[in-house]
Design a protein around this motif. Structure first.
Motif, mmCIF file in Angstrom:
data_model
loop_
_atom_site.group_PDB
_atom_site.id
_atom_site.type_symbol
_atom_site.label_atom_id
_atom_site.label_comp_id
_atom_site.label_asym_id
_atom_site.label_seq_id
_atom_site.Cartn_x
_atom_site.Cartn_y
_atom_site.Cartn_z
ATOM 1 N N UNK A 21 9.918 5.212 -3.727
ATOM 2 C CA UNK A 21 10.588 5.630 -4.959
ATOM 3 C C UNK A 21 12.023 5.122 -5.068
ATOM 4 N N UNK A 22 12.402 4.263 -4.132
ATOM 5 C CA UNK A 22 13.764 3.737 -4.121
ATOM 6 C C UNK A 22 13.753 2.271 -4.570
ATOM 7 N N UNK A 23 14.757 1.862 -5.332
ATOM 8 C CA UNK A 23 14.857 0.482 -5.785
ATOM 9 C C UNK A 23 15.989 -0.237 -5.044
ATOM 10 N N UNK A 24 16.030 -1.567 -5.207
ATOM 11 C CA UNK A 24 17.109 -2.359 -4.637
ATOM 12 C C UNK A 24 17.092 -2.482 -3.125
ATOM 13 N N UNK A 37 0.863 -1.180 0.000
ATOM 14 C CA UNK A 37 0.000 0.000 0.000
ATOM 15 C C UNK A 37 0.899 1.230 0.000
ATOM 16 N N UNK A 38 0.362 2.350 -0.480
ATOM 17 C CA UNK A 38 1.117 3.600 -0.557
ATOM 18 C C UNK A 38 0.370 4.696 0.191
ATOM 19 N N UNK A 39 1.111 5.498 0.958
ATOM 20 C CA UNK A 39 0.480 6.625 1.635
ATOM 21 C C UNK A 39 0.632 7.885 0.797
ATOM 22 N N UNK A 87 5.673 6.843 0.962
ATOM 23 C CA UNK A 87 6.061 5.586 1.576
ATOM 24 C C UNK A 87 5.264 4.411 1.009
ATOM 25 N N UNK A 88 5.912 3.260 0.979
ATOM 26 C CA UNK A 88 5.281 1.997 0.599
ATOM 27 C C UNK A 88 5.288 1.083 1.819
ATOM 28 N N UNK A 89 4.176 0.412 2.059
ATOM 29 C CA UNK A 89 4.044 -0.506 3.186
ATOM 30 C C UNK A 89 3.964 -1.936 2.655
#
Length: 584
Positions: free
Chosen positions: A211-214, A163-165, A169-171
């Protein structure tokens, strides 16, 4: 001037009632029972690879996370270019077979659009694709946003819902890798480990930079804990809070038959709809919520008897406690404008349906709705769509024709629902006057609460074993220890529990079959062309004659015609396993 007035009137009418642009619903609403003045249309009747969660972009393209696929494709893309409500273009995209970063399997889950990207997950990885201005995937390898890099790789409750706020942020949920953190797994009477070490990096929800990978779990922040298994997450934009639907623990009767009845085990514990804030603790594995008593009680592994509250007094309670084993697999707050006002900002929940309510009918298999008022749940719940299973009662899960899995809102406010059995997708639309929609339109749906897949079963009348002939002691033990997963007829539950009917695992090598009972089984296996990656608990607590009786029943019944298994054959395998263990 007349033409201008007509145009203005036409525009006003469209603004008040968007049904002018909606396609015609299918006869009998594609098999669904829905409230009056709603219509449903089947967007696609089936998708190879089955369907899990889905999302719809602003152009009406439907993206579906696939459960399985022969060629390893991760996503199905559905387009309706004729505007008749039916998908006339069905594409499959992506190939994860060659990727070592994550398995596919039955727990492929998330599918959401955020900040110009399409996010989706496998069992171990959250991926994303960049979308172009038309909302289509830009062809390239998917970016890896987060990897579950734990050494175990496979365990229970491994789905990765997201989920995204509104703050970037991603949860992500990391399910608890056990039923209740027992010392000896699912062995009857085994106590729970206290404190439970699994809570360090499982049994909770972590927050990441969307928005960050890895990233791996160590890059995230442990947001909440005490949460056994989550498949559905969503962010409520009204109170700006994360919500989740939780699968409660299993096997109260099988593990503690002296404390719980089969009826209690079918109904308990609750499937929880929870409001999750930073630092929340919902009590797993020490506690579970009992919706019959409206309180959280101590789990039997930690000294509970179904009544004691103890340390659970300090745990967070759910918003609503639904009956046990309904399997809430998706959650969505409705922010569209097509549906009547009572649905605005309320929560839709897809109940995938139970597998382990035996000896009572399986329950769930519908889409429910929880109204919210002034940003808070009213405490009530309704049936929004039912009829997926196409039978009443649902005696065994494999007989259910469809099982609702994912929910999403289209650009015009229509509700899209996916099915994990056939890969079917429905679109539900409102065609009535929004201003006059009242509870009377819901009367028929309220009556559906009396169906066996919804109602609280009568302890005697709804017992499916009532009056059923028990052919042997092995049959009796099978119903007690095996039927909850493999079903009373042995057909299992697709994606979770393999069939016992006409398979080499049952009718073939006796020693291997006995070993599975005594030692258990974990890791990936294939049964009749279907992959399974769950956990078969060991049953070494059973006596040799009991193991022989259960396996003889399985091999000579349930559509099988193999030889019996003798007590001395079980003893020989047990002795060999004990010798191997002593040399480890």
């Amino acid at each position: 001037m007349l033409l201008v007035l007509l145009a203005a009137c036409s525009f006003t009418q469209c603004a008040k009632s968007p049904t002018k642009t909606l396609p015609q619903g299918d006869p009998e609403n594609g098999g669904l029972f829905i409230p009056d003045d709603f219509e449903a249309i089947v967007v696609v009747d089936s998708i190879e690879g089955k369907a899990r969660h889905l999302t719809v972009n602003k152009f009406g393209t439907v993206f579906v996370n696939l459960r399985y696929s022969k060629n390893g494709e991760a996503i199905a893309i559905l387009k309706d270019t004729t505007q008749n409500g039916k998908a006339d273009i069905i594409e499959r995209y992506g190939n994860l077979k060659k990727r070592s970063s994550g398995s596919r399997g039955g727990y492929s889950t998330a599918m959401k659009i955020y900040n110009g990207y399409l996010y989706y997950s496998s069992e171990l990885v959250v991926y994303r694709y960049k979308l172009d201005k038309k909302g289509d995937i830009i062809p390239r390898e998917p970016e890896i946003v987060m990897v579950d890099d734990h050494a175990h790789k496979q365990h229970q409750h491994i789905a990765k819902p997201i989920a995204f706020d509104n703050k970037g942020y991603m949860y992500v949920a990391f399910g608890g890798p056990s039923n209740a953190c027992q010392v000896e797994g699912r062995t009857p009477g085994s106590p729970g480990i206290d404190p439970c070490p699994q809570l360090e990096d499982h049994g909770g929800i972590w927050r990441f930079d969307a928005n960050k990978t890895g990233q791996t779990q160590k890059d995230g922040f442990k947001f909440a804990t005490g949460i056994r298994s989550v498949v559905g997450l969503d962010w409520n934009p009204i109170d700006e809070t994360l919500y989740a639907v939780v699968h409660g623990r299993d096997d109260l009767y099988r593990l503690f038959p002296e404390r719980y009845t089969p009826w209690e085990s079918a109904l308990l514990p609750s499937e929880e709809f929870i409001r999750v804030t930073e630092g929340s603790d919902f009590g797993w594995p020490y506690c579970y919520y009992d919706q019959l008593q409206n309180k959280k009680v101590l789990a039997p592994e930690y000294g509970g008897d179904g009544k004691i509250v103890g340390r659970c007094e300090s745990c967070d309670d759910p918003v609503i406690g639904f009956p046990g084993h309904w399997a809430p697999n998706d959650l969505m707050f409705y922010t569209g404008d097509q549906l009547p006002e009572r649905y605005k900002n309320g929560a839709f929940i897809a109940f995938h349906g139970s597998t382990n309510r035996a000896p009572y009918p399986q329950s769930g298999y519908f889409v429910g709705f929880v109204p919210f008022k002034d940003g808070k749940a009213t405490g009530e719940w309704e049936i929004f769509a039912d009829g997926f299973a196409q039978m009443d009662p649902i005696v065994s899960v494999y007989r259910a024709v469809n099982r609702p899995m994912g929910i999403s809102t289209g650009p015009d406010g229509s509700i899209y629902i996916s099915d994990s059995n056939q890969g079917k997708v429905w679109r539900v639309m409102y065609k009535g006057d929004k201003a006059s929609f009242e509870k009377k339109q819901l009367a028929a749906m309220e009556e559906r609460k009396s169906a066996t897949n919804i109602r609280t079963p009568d302890e005697e009348k709804d017992n499916l074993l009532f009056g059923k002939k028990i052919v042997s002691r092995g049959h009796e033990l099978y119903l007690k220890y095996c039927a909850a997963c493999h079903q009373d007829d042995g057909h299992g539950a697709g994606g979770r529990f393999p069939t016992l009917v006409d398979t080499e695992w049952v009718t073939g090598d006796k020693a291997r079959l006995i070993k599975v009972i005594l030692r258990g089984l974990k890791g990936n296996i294939e049964v009749k062309g279907e992959s399974f990656s769950g956990l078969m608990p060991q049953h070494s607590f059973l006596k040799d004659e009991e193991v022989a009786g259960i396996l003889t029943f399985i091999r000579t019944n349930l559509g099988n015609n193999a030889s019996t298994i003798e007590v001395n054959e079980v003893s020989a395998v047990r002795n060999k396993l004990e010798q191997e263990h002593s040399h480890d």
